[in-house]
Design an enzyme around this catalytic site. Structure first.
Site, PDB file in Angstrom:
ATOM      1  N   ASP A 175       8.104  10.169   3.436  1.00 21.55           N
ATOM      2  CA  ASP A 175       8.954   9.790   2.303  1.00 21.55           C
ATOM      3  C   ASP A 175      10.268  10.543   2.445  1.00 21.55           C
ATOM      4  O   ASP A 175      10.275  11.703   2.871  1.00 21.55           O
ATOM      5  CB  ASP A 175       8.275  10.162   0.976  1.00 21.55           C
ATOM      6  CG  ASP A 175       8.843   9.412  -0.221  1.00 21.55           C
ATOM      7  OD1 ASP A 175      10.088   9.413  -0.383  1.00 21.55           O
ATOM      8  OD2 ASP A 175       8.064   8.838  -1.003  1.00 21.55           O
ATOM      9  N   LYS A 199       9.895  15.042  -2.117  1.00 19.55           N
ATOM     10  CA  LYS A 199       8.578  14.557  -2.552  1.00 19.55           C
ATOM     11  C   LYS A 199       7.484  14.943  -1.580  1.00 19.55           C
ATOM     12  O   LYS A 199       6.352  15.235  -1.980  1.00 19.55           O
ATOM     13  CB  LYS A 199       8.605  13.032  -2.735  1.00 19.55           C
ATOM     14  CG  LYS A 199       9.300  12.572  -4.000  1.00 19.55           C
ATOM     15  CD  LYS A 199       9.164  11.063  -4.174  1.00 19.55           C
ATOM     16  CE  LYS A 199       9.832  10.616  -5.470  1.00 19.55           C
ATOM     17  NZ  LYS A 199       9.741   9.156  -5.660  1.00 19.55           N
ATOM     18  N   CYS A 303      10.625  -1.003  -9.378  1.00 22.04           N
ATOM     19  CA  CYS A 303      10.229  -0.395 -10.643  1.00 22.04           C
ATOM     20  C   CYS A 303      11.421   0.101 -11.444  1.00 22.04           C
ATOM     21  O   CYS A 303      11.416   0.054 -12.671  1.00 22.04           O
ATOM     22  CB  CYS A 303       9.269   0.762 -10.392  1.00 22.04           C
ATOM     23  SG  CYS A 303       7.681   0.261  -9.719  1.00 22.04           S
ATOM     24  N   CYS A 360       1.976 -18.069  11.228  1.00 21.62           N
ATOM     25  CA  CYS A 360       2.579 -16.886  10.597  1.00 21.62           C
ATOM     26  C   CYS A 360       3.666 -16.299  11.496  1.00 21.62           C
ATOM     27  O   CYS A 360       3.454 -16.143  12.710  1.00 21.62           O
ATOM     28  CB  CYS A 360       1.501 -15.849  10.327  1.00 21.62           C
ATOM     29  SG  CYS A 360       2.146 -14.230   9.812  1.00 21.62           S
TER      30      CYS A 360
END
Length: 382
Positions: A175, A199, A303, A360
């Site tokens: 991260d 983080k 979010c 795909c």
């Protein structure tokens, strides 16, 4: 038994583990009389396994010398007393029980056979060891497993906590973000005191406090075309805790090429979904069977733009951890070819079948890999 033999019987029926280890060093035979599945969790160094119920039938072949000192050990010291009495009745004059059994042996830090669990592990994972589907062999698989956790936010927090608690041996946290106050409503690895900290480091602190036996590696970087293979290769499972499409398409491509199972999870406002894309299986779809092309940015707000119920990532992240553990242990039915959807407002789960798409753009038979940079560019242009 003759009177002479009776006179030669040792009056001592129990040794402490330390005395037993000293006797073993001087030639005594240490006999672990627990069952095979119990001994799989660990044995004293140099011990020979022989279940209590098999002593009468097998001891003469194992040790014909009835004058040799034999030390019987079990889990707590009860069965070993019976074993010592049985051995003496068979003429082994110097058979004794190890008081407190393997539990006390472990607690006193005496040597263990290679691959066994120490006292901390036996206590910490005792509920796993009771499960036939896990047991000592499964716990050993968890201890040897390497999981890459992409993102240590809303999904990565619960997944990281429970994988660490379960005893996954090595977890890599990837991260590039720092802890912000707005994260704390759902990203439970982090605390108010660690606002501003990377983080990955904040998560490492929390996970180390939970289980110091787990090796936690940190990579404070964004997953990019140039580093994706380097970051996730040599892992057994990858957990997708990302919140953006470029990262997910890169993960999908890399996991396909490296044949690493990918545990997918996503949340949006009050709903979430989980699936497993396992490139080791010919019947498994990939992420792009579900999302062939990235949606436009306005159709897939994150979010920060759309909001999310704080507990929702917890539920989805826990499901991801559960799937990862099943994959490591090779038990149950992983969510391969199935998309599990959760609606927090209705408190309902719905399962959708997800078949492999022969056309795909990610895993189709005619697809030619042109490099991660192209995939990243497709996503970035959405």
């Amino acid at each position: 038994m003759s009177a002479v033999q009776q006179q030669n019987i040792s009056p001592v029926l129990e040794f402490t583990p330390l005395d037993a280890q000293r006797a073993q060093a001087h030639g005594a035979l240490l006999l672990d009389v627990r069952e095979d599945d119990e001994r799989a969790a660990g044995m004293p160094a140099g011990a020979l396994g022989l279940p209590l119920g098999e002593i009468e039938a097998r001891i003469a072949a194992i040790e014909p010398d009835r004058q040799r000192e034999i030390l019987a050990l079990c889990g707590s010291g009860r069965r070993s007393l019976r074993a010592a009495e049985t051995l003496r009745a068979l003429g082994y004059a110097h058979a004794v029980s190890v008081a407190g059994g393997f539990k006390r042996w472990n607690e006193e830090g005496l040597p263990l056979a290679e691959g066994g669990f120490d006292a901390d592990a036996l206590d910490r994972y005792s509920r796993h060891l009771l499960l036939p589907e896990v047991g000592a062999a499964g716990q050993g698989k968890l201890a040897r497993a390497r999981v890459a956790l992409i993102g240590v936010g809303g999904l990565g927090s619960p997944a990281g906590f429970y994988l660490t608690a379960a005893g996954v041996g090595s977890i890599t946290l990837i991260d590039d973000d720092v802890v912000e106050k707005s994260n704390l409503q759902r990203q439970i690895l982090h605390t108010d005191a660690r606002i501003g900290m990377a983080k990955t480091e904040s998560a490492r602190v929390a996970l180390a406090a939970l289980n110091p036996q787990v090796h936690v590696r940190t990579q404070k970087t964004r997953l990019l075309a140039a580093n994706v293979e380097q970051l996730i290769r040599d892992h057994d499972v990858v957990i997708d805790g990302a919140d953006n499409f470029p990262t997910r398409y890169l993960l999908s491509a890399a996991c396909l090429r490296l044949k690493i199972p990918l545990v997918y999870g996503a949340v949006h406002r009050f709903t979430g979904q989980v699936s497993v894309f396992d490139a080791r299986r010919d019947d498994s779809p990939c992420y792009r069977c579900l999302f062939p092309e990235p949606p436009a940015a306005e159709d897939a707000p994150n979010c920060a733009e759309a909001g999310v119920l704080g507990v929702l990532p917890g539920i989805i992240g826990l499901l991801q951890a559960s799937e990862a553990i099943k994959l490591i242990l090779g038990i149950g039915a992983p969510l391969v070819g199935r998309l599990l959807c959760f609606d927090a407002l209705a408190a309902t789960f719905r399962e959708l079948r997800l078949s492999r798409d022969p056309h795909c753009p990610g895993c189709g038979a005619d697809v030619q890999f042109r490099g991660y940079e192209d995939i990243a560019r497709i996503c970035a242009s959405a």
